[in-house]
Structures are given as C-alpha cells and as structure tokens.
Scaffold this motif. Sequence first.
Motif, mmCIF file in Angstrom:
data_model
loop_
_atom_site.group_PDB
_atom_site.id
_atom_site.type_symbol
_atom_site.label_atom_id
_atom_site.label_comp_id
_atom_site.label_asym_id
_atom_site.label_seq_id
_atom_site.Cartn_x
_atom_site.Cartn_y
_atom_site.Cartn_z
ATOM 1 N N TRP A 1 -3.437 6.567 -4.429
ATOM 2 C CA TRP A 1 -2.339 5.720 -4.895
ATOM 3 C C TRP A 1 -2.706 4.244 -4.788
ATOM 4 C CZ3 TRP A 1 1.322 4.008 -7.600
ATOM 5 C CH2 TRP A 1 2.134 2.961 -7.167
ATOM 6 N N THR B 1 -2.519 8.938 -0.366
ATOM 7 C CA THR B 1 -2.275 7.497 -0.308
ATOM 8 C C THR B 1 -3.490 6.674 -0.748
ATOM 9 O OG1 THR B 1 -2.839 7.530 2.045
ATOM 10 C CG2 THR B 1 -0.511 7.709 1.466
ATOM 11 N N ALA C 1 1.775 10.855 -3.848
ATOM 12 C CA ALA C 1 1.519 10.566 -2.437
ATOM 13 C C ALA C 1 2.844 10.384 -1.726
ATOM 14 C CB ALA C 1 0.676 9.307 -2.288
ATOM 15 N N LEU D 1 4.538 8.296 1.042
ATOM 16 C CA LEU D 1 4.272 6.985 1.634
ATOM 17 C C LEU D 1 4.989 6.900 2.979
ATOM 18 C CD1 LEU D 1 4.662 4.812 -1.586
ATOM 19 C CD2 LEU D 1 2.615 5.938 -0.683
#
Length: 296
Positions: free
Chosen positions: A155, A152, A4, A6
Amino acid sequence: MPFAVLSDRTILTVSGPDAEHFLQNILTLDLDKLGQGEAKPGALLSPQGKILFDFLISRDGGDGFRLECRKDIAADFLRRLTLYRLRAKVELSVEDQAVVAVSWGSDSDASQTDSTWAADARFGKGTVRRLYGAELPPSLPPPHKREGNEGTAAWHAFRIAHGIAESGSDYALGDAFPHDVLLDQTGGVGFQKGCYVGQEVVSRMQHRGTARRRVLIASGESALPAPNTEIVAGGKALGALGSVTGRHGLAIVRIDRVKDALDAGQPITAGNVAIDLAIPDWATFTFPQQAGAEDV
C-alpha cells in the motif's frame, strides 16, 4: 483486489445537529463539496497556517462524520476539537476498536455495494477505497490469507508512486503548510469557503503564488537512503526524503532550488545516491520560471 489493514489508523467521530457547521468553521476543506461515499483529505491548522492534524473525512449517516487519522495522534486531535466545541451541539469520540482498511487497483470498486467503503478522493475515481467498521466484511480474504505481497508495504509503495504524502511518514505535524504537502491539489483546502483556523496564511500563499516547498516523487539510481536524508545539489540543501521503498520515495523540497539545479545541470543527491525529482503527473503546479521567491 490488493488491500491492507492499516493498524496504525483509527476513527474519530463527530456527530450532532451542529456537526457540519462546527467542522466547516475550523477545518481546511469545504464540507459543502463532500459527497456521500467519498473520503477527502483535510487538516486542522494552527493560527500560523501550519498543519497540526491531518486526516481523511467522510460522512457517516445524516449528521455525522468520520475523521480517519493516525492512531497515535487521535487523543490529542480529540482534545483540540473539544477546545473549539464551545456551545456547539456536537458529540466527539474516538472509536478505539474501529477497523481501517484500504483496497486499491483497477478492481478496487468490487465492493462498492458495501456501504462501509468510501472512495479516497486523493486518487483517481474508483482507484482507492477505504473501509471503516467494527470488523472486516466477509468480501475480504480470510485472516490466514491476509499476509504476503498485498499488505501495508504494498500500500505504501502504491501511495508513494502516486505522490501522496502523509504526516509521520513524510512530514512532521506543526512543520508544514497545506501547500507543502499538496492539500491544495488534492481537494484538502477550500479556497471559496469562509474563514477557518489559519485561513489567512493559506489564502495569501495561494493568491500570491508563494508556495515553494512541494512534494515531489524521488527516483534513485540505486536504493534510496533512509527517510529524512537531506537532498542536496551544488552544495545547497533542497529538502529531505520522506517515505521510501526501494529506489522510490517522496521528498518535500524547494522546487525553485530544484529548478536552479536542473537548469545548471547539477546532480541532485540524497546521501550518496543520485536521484531524479518529478512532479506527480496529476498535480497542476509547475517548476517556477523565476527562482528565489520565499515562503510565507
């Protein structure tokens, strides 16, 4: 390789001949134990021992450090570090265009030959790697393939499952001690190093064993309610939910009160949802044998 980008994270850099000495004297973690190619958690505390800023720190060249933090706190973090700089020979800056990404899972070490990756020490060896740079390396999928399940949301679900709390999502800065969010368990506090800001309070909590607020993993019988929902048992507040994904989430709770509820067979609920609370399997603390001890 799940990964991902961020977008809510950025990099603050600290470099110069005095960089390590400067940071060692104010941050919670012990930089003598920070190796090349790893990222460790840490915090800058208030004199009262509360977390003002949390981050992941890694080495960047000979005398430099990267401090990965929330983008929305980076400017304030920079200003606070500048106040402590005094005559130290260090340079401080926020890398506004920095890319922060993360990969995880059993094959997350596939890019170990790329020097821009650092192992996230909060997880098992090789389980999670952080990427820091001006752009994503070609080893990652092209932009049009970066959406879907591996983003995300995935994650944060992985992070929640492992009991790793972060400010903003799980607790408010200025409102938690390092022990509350397990920095003492993840290598984020150096108990053998010299003094740092807030060290006296943190050391007292460690040696007296008075830490009672802890991060636990919450599992609901159905989907959990929103973050910050109060957790109760027997009419008594235990704490509140943090990050939530479906039936699972994190909670910062009084573990002595949780033990009282478990011993009494009282249901523990968040909103109208019955939940179970468990210590992360990697953590070394246990539920107290005697309840009632108060925090510092």
